[in-house]
Design an enzyme around this catalytic site. Structure first.
Site, PDB file in Angstrom:
ATOM      1  CG  HIS A 222      -0.276   0.060   2.520  1.00  0.00           C
ATOM      2  ND1 HIS A 222       0.323  -1.042   3.093  1.00  0.00           N
ATOM      3  CD2 HIS A 222      -0.088   1.072   3.401  1.00  0.00           C
ATOM      4  CE1 HIS A 222       0.838  -0.716   4.258  1.00  0.00           C
ATOM      5  NE2 HIS A 222       0.616   0.567   4.470  1.00  0.00           N
ATOM      6  CG  ASP A 224       1.711   4.874   4.696  1.00  0.00           C
ATOM      7  OD1 ASP A 224       1.090   3.798   4.607  1.00  0.00           O
ATOM      8  OD2 ASP A 224       2.746   5.004   5.369  1.00  0.00           O
ATOM      9  CG  HIS A 280       5.214   0.781   2.757  1.00  0.00           C
ATOM     10  ND1 HIS A 280       4.794   2.047   2.377  1.00  0.00           N
ATOM     11  CD2 HIS A 280       4.508   0.488   3.893  1.00  0.00           C
ATOM     12  CE1 HIS A 280       3.892   2.498   3.236  1.00  0.00           C
ATOM     13  NE2 HIS A 280       3.699   1.563   4.158  1.00  0.00           N
ATOM     14  NE  ARG A 290       7.397  -5.711  12.225  1.00  0.00           N
ATOM     15  CZ  ARG A 290       6.895  -4.530  11.900  1.00  0.00           C
ATOM     16  NH1 ARG A 290       5.756  -4.116  12.458  1.00  0.00           N
ATOM     17  NH2 ARG A 290       7.505  -3.744  11.021  1.00  0.00           N
TER      18      ARG A 290
END
Length: 311
Positions: A222, A224, A280, A290
């Site tokens: 996508h 941003d 990204h 994470r």
């Protein structure tokens, strides 16, 4: 992302992005697709739907910008040409990207501060969590993943909230946010006073649990600026270590000729201009957990948000 994340309706730009991805694949002369699945991008509570062509490049076409084992004494900056997209948006002198790129720094936040922020995230997220592998905590709006939906942590846990967070937690969060903003403004030659914190800005916790809803599908490619509209600069502060605390989960910039990855390291800040020059995705987490904070900035004061405060 937050439960009220802004979405983008499908438009001609979506087709342009798909063409960009296809073109990049042709340049790589890949022999086969690892995936070729039109996906509905609805990350962490997005209300809009964006159709993307999703795929994963082979390892031999992936370059590591910064490994987890490296400790950067100076920011590492990778300039990229700004996309034409910015011509379609309102221009804000001193802030709108004119010099685009991506950068990584290990000197914005100390390890002690990182550990405190991780404990803050762990305490908040322990009150809920997604049924899938991706959970968020937004101290600004109060959004907290809970099963297959979101709740407002300040209303849902009204009587207990001051036993979970302290005033010092919020002060540290706000101070770190300010330092990240300064690092971005210095790197891209901006007037930091013309930059504003925007939403969604949030903690994330990702593990290998299978996605249960589209809110859990964090791995789709996508842009941003297209997804959120208000974003001009995006940053991530990592609170855990790739290869030690979790496997997979690297941040991947998808460039025309290769992928370029950032390996998370506790205390590492990665930031970039939010246009299509920085398409990204995040790899699926294979094991472990994470933790990170996404901190987002806009040039448009109409989309500014304040630092969070403890009710």
């Amino acid at each position: 992302m937050t439960a009220q994340r802004r979405g983008v309706s499908k438009n001609p730009e979506s087709s342009a992005i798909e063409k960009k991805i296809k073109r990049g694949n042709a340049q790589r002369q890949a022999s086969s697709w690892k995936g070729n699945v039109p996906s509905l991008l609805l990350l962490f509570g997005a209300t809009g739907l964006v159709s993307w062509l999703y795929f994963t490049w082979s390892d031999d076409l992936t370059h590591t910008l910064v490994s987890r084992g490296e400790v950067l004494t100076q920011p590492r900056v990778f300039p990229v040409e700004c996309s034409e997209d910015y011509k379609r948006y309102k221009h804000f002198p001193g802030c709108t990207p004119a010099k685009c790129g991506r950068a990584i720094s290990d000197s914005v936040v100390t390890l002690e501060e990182t550990q405190k922020l991780r404990r803050l995230a762990e305490r908040g997220l322990s009150l809920g969590g997604s049924d899938g592998g991706a959970s968020i905590l937004d101290l600004h709006s109060g959004a907290l993943s809970m099963g297959k939906q979101f709740v407002n942590i300040y209303r849902y846990f009204k009587n207990e909230i001051k036993e979970v967070f302290t005033k010092e937690d919020f002060e540290l969060y706000s101070d770190v946010r300010g330092r990240i903003q300064k690092a971005i403004s210095e790197t891209f030659g901006l007037d930091s006073k013309q930059m504003y914190l925007t939403k969604p800005t949030f903690f994330s916790r990702i593990n290998s649990t299978s996605a249960k809803t589209t809110h859990d599908e964090y791995w789709h490619p996508h842009i941003d600026k297209e997804t959120y509209g208000s974003f001009d600069y995006t940053s991530l502060l990592y609170l855990s270590d790739y290869g030690l605390d979790f496997g997979g989960g690297r941040f991947v910039f998808m460039d025309p000729n290769s992928n370029r990855t950032v390996e998370p390291r506790a205390g590492r800040v990665s930031f970039f201009s939010s246009g299509s020059e920085n398409l990204h995705h995040v790899e699926k987490v294979a094991w472990g957990t994470r933790y990170a904070i996404t901190v987002s900035f806009t040039c448009d004061p109409d989309f500014a948000i304040d630092n969070p405060s403890l009710p």
